[in-house]
Design an enzyme around this catalytic site. Structure first.
Site, mmCIF file in Angstrom:
data_model
loop_
_atom_site.group_PDB
_atom_site.id
_atom_site.type_symbol
_atom_site.label_atom_id
_atom_site.label_comp_id
_atom_site.label_asym_id
_atom_site.label_seq_id
_atom_site.Cartn_x
_atom_site.Cartn_y
_atom_site.Cartn_z
ATOM 1 N N GLU A 106 -37.127 7.103 11.650
ATOM 2 C CA GLU A 106 -35.852 6.666 11.074
ATOM 3 C C GLU A 106 -35.737 7.146 9.636
ATOM 4 O O GLU A 106 -34.664 7.497 9.172
ATOM 5 C CB GLU A 106 -35.734 5.138 11.121
ATOM 6 C CG GLU A 106 -34.327 4.599 10.817
ATOM 7 C CD GLU A 106 -33.998 4.461 9.332
ATOM 8 O OE1 GLU A 106 -32.808 4.404 8.985
ATOM 9 O OE2 GLU A 106 -34.936 4.419 8.498
ATOM 10 N N ASP A 132 -39.115 -2.910 4.746
ATOM 11 C CA ASP A 132 -38.404 -1.846 5.477
ATOM 12 C C ASP A 132 -39.374 -1.115 6.379
ATOM 13 O O ASP A 132 -39.972 -0.154 5.984
ATOM 14 C CB ASP A 132 -37.776 -0.893 4.451
ATOM 15 C CG ASP A 132 -36.997 0.231 5.104
ATOM 16 O OD1 ASP A 132 -36.680 0.132 6.302
ATOM 17 O OD2 ASP A 132 -36.720 1.229 4.409
ATOM 18 N N GLU A 152 -31.940 -3.179 11.418
ATOM 19 C CA GLU A 152 -32.306 -3.583 10.068
ATOM 20 C C GLU A 152 -31.115 -3.803 9.132
ATOM 21 O O GLU A 152 -30.058 -3.206 9.271
ATOM 22 C CB GLU A 152 -33.210 -2.531 9.435
ATOM 23 C CG GLU A 152 -32.517 -1.196 9.182
ATOM 24 C CD GLU A 152 -33.487 -0.129 8.720
ATOM 25 O OE1 GLU A 152 -34.292 -0.386 7.818
ATOM 26 O OE2 GLU A 152 -33.433 0.974 9.276
ATOM 27 N N HIS A 187 -38.010 1.177 -0.254
ATOM 28 C CA HIS A 187 -38.267 2.513 -0.807
ATOM 29 C C HIS A 187 -38.755 2.468 -2.270
ATOM 30 O O HIS A 187 -38.950 3.505 -2.884
ATOM 31 C CB HIS A 187 -37.027 3.428 -0.714
ATOM 32 C CG HIS A 187 -36.580 3.684 0.692
ATOM 33 N ND1 HIS A 187 -35.816 4.761 1.055
ATOM 34 C CD2 HIS A 187 -36.801 3.002 1.837
ATOM 35 C CE1 HIS A 187 -35.577 4.722 2.358
ATOM 36 N NE2 HIS A 187 -36.153 3.651 2.848
ATOM 37 N N ASP A 206 -41.875 3.898 11.174
ATOM 38 C CA ASP A 206 -42.303 4.734 10.041
ATOM 39 C C ASP A 206 -41.863 4.115 8.715
ATOM 40 O O ASP A 206 -40.960 3.273 8.676
ATOM 41 C CB ASP A 206 -41.748 6.168 10.170
ATOM 42 C CG ASP A 206 -40.225 6.232 10.183
ATOM 43 O OD1 ASP A 206 -39.593 5.317 10.746
ATOM 44 O OD2 ASP A 206 -39.655 7.195 9.624
ATOM 45 N N HIS A 213 -37.799 0.361 13.241
ATOM 46 C CA HIS A 213 -38.497 1.644 13.143
ATOM 47 C C HIS A 213 -39.902 1.404 12.633
ATOM 48 O O HIS A 213 -40.161 0.462 11.873
ATOM 49 C CB HIS A 213 -37.726 2.664 12.291
ATOM 50 C CG HIS A 213 -37.493 2.277 10.861
ATOM 51 N ND1 HIS A 213 -38.432 2.434 9.873
ATOM 52 C CD2 HIS A 213 -36.402 1.741 10.244
ATOM 53 C CE1 HIS A 213 -37.934 2.035 8.714
ATOM 54 N NE2 HIS A 213 -36.705 1.590 8.914
#
Ligand code: ZN
Length: 400
Positions: free
Chosen positions: A143, A109, A171, A370, A78, A76
């Site tokens: 995502e 990520d 992932e 994150h 984003d 992904h």
């Protein structure tokens, strides 16, 4: 004199600098960048906009036998938002420190994985390798906001069907030890609200059938189950978070005034259910908890996933797995097989019967997805490219 940076690292850092950050990702710049990547790779490129402004970029390298089921390499584009004040460096500067740690949102990520596929394929082609099967690379949007308008819509298109995908990689996340994580399934996400109506009235009385008494029972049932699952995880060797069901109380609503017994109270839960659990049976349990809490207690779903499909990772039972596992062995990659504790785009693929493995080749790396100060070391990144070369050779040349 400073050592010259590996071109793959420079390329990676440029990708990090594109602000594809939710809630307003710069997908236009990202698509332009990916088109350049496709050109450098000598791949065909197609952009599918299932939702306007949310592009899925597909790169394709035709195999020698295009009639065979293809290999899909998904990532992904984003990334999740940042709190810049908590970062040591600008999260979109791709700053590299003296240890070779590259800081930036998306370094783990999962912009790393997206370009590692590209770099690995570049290296293989430069070395003269050909592939039996067609390889598709998908770069999907959204995502990080559940994927419904990204991979969720893309798998419904004719374009996806024509890709005839036989196996997919997607992932995973980092492992701080020398081992690598490998995910073969994920938990189902259930977000639900439980409504507890009751007798309203004056706050000075012993009223019967109140919302407060009911909500207490509901909360107790859910949280007792939570404690039991937490204990099971703690006390059972070899269990991972993805093997148990988590429950968290995330919302409470109700009440108008401190001396008024409310006519209704609502409680919300975020539940992540292990694929080992029978979903129908689990819902029956929730219904029973509500019945036991009192009259007219009802529940409704804001999200009701059903990610029960897992990809077979037993030796000798799934040729894709055997090819993947043999390549990892050749690379000295030791895998920790587990269920992904949260959601990824793999679920859309598995729901359509495509075996999918979640793998981000990052060992000796703190899990910072994150989190503030997300970073990836350049040596780990380059080693990941090497690992992918072996994996891609194995799966793209898997004999029918
Ligand atoms: Zn991700």
């Amino acid at each position: 004199m400073a050592q010259q940076e590996h071109p793959a690292i420079t390329n990676f850092r440029n990708y990090i600098r594109i602000k594809t950050v939710q809630p307003d990702p710069d997908y236009a710049s990202c698509t332009a960048f990916l088109k350049e990547q496709a050109q450098a790779l000598g791949a065909e490129v197609h952009v599918e906009e299932c939702v306007p402004g949310k592009p899925v970029v597909v790169m394709t390298i035709r195999g020698q036998d295009p009639s065979l089921p293809s290999v899909l390499l998904n990532s992904h584009t984003d990334v999740v938002p940042v709190y810049p004040e908590h970062w040591k460096y600008d999260p979109f500067s791709a700053f590299k420190d003296e240890k070779g740690n590259i800081y930036g949102r998306g370094t783990q990520d999962m912009k790393c994985v997206g370009l590692q596929y590209v770099e690995a394929l570049k290296q293989l082609q430069e070395a003269g390798h050909k592939f039996l099967r067609t390889i598709h690379l998908t770069f999907v949007p959204d995502e990080e906001i559940a994927g419904g308008n990204g991979m969720g819509k893309f798998v419904e298109t004719d374009y996806f069907k024509k890709m005839n995908v036989g196996f997919a990689l997607d992932e995973g996340y980092a492992n701080p030890t020398e081992k690598f994580n490998l995910f073969y399934g994920e938990r189902s996400v259930w977000w639900l609200l439980v409504k507890c109506p009751g007798q309203p009235g004056h706050g000075s009385q012993f009223l019967e059938n109140t919302a407060g008494q009911k909500i207490l029972k509901v909360v107790t049932s859910f949280l007792k189950f939570r404690d039991a699952e937490e204990k099971r995880l703690r006390d059972t060797p070899g269990l991972f978070l993805g093997d148990v069901t988590t429950v968290n109380l995330t919302m409470l609503k109700g009440g108008v005034q401190l001396n008024v017994v409310p006519a209704e109270l609502t409680v919300g839960f975020d539940v992540r259910i292990s694929p080992k659990v029978d979903l129908k049976e689990f819902e029956n349990t929730i219904a029973r908890w509500c019945r036991e809490a009192g009259e007219d207690v009802t529940y409704e779903f804001a999200e009701k996933g059903h990610s029960s499909d897992v990809t077979c990772v037993e030796d000798g039972k799934n040729p894709w797995w055997d090819a993947f596992a043999a390549a990892c062995k050749k690379e000295g990659v030791s895998l920790v097989k587990q269920i992904f504790p949260a959601g990824t785009d793999s679920r859309f693929l598995r729901e359509r019967g495509v075996p999918a493995l979640g793998f981000s080749p990052m060992n000796h790396t703190l899990v910072l997805l994150h989190d503030h100060n997300e970073y990836l070391n350049e040596k780990i990144y380059l080693r990941g490219i090497q690992i992918y070369t072996s994996i891609l050779l194995a799966v793209a040349n898997l004999k029918p």
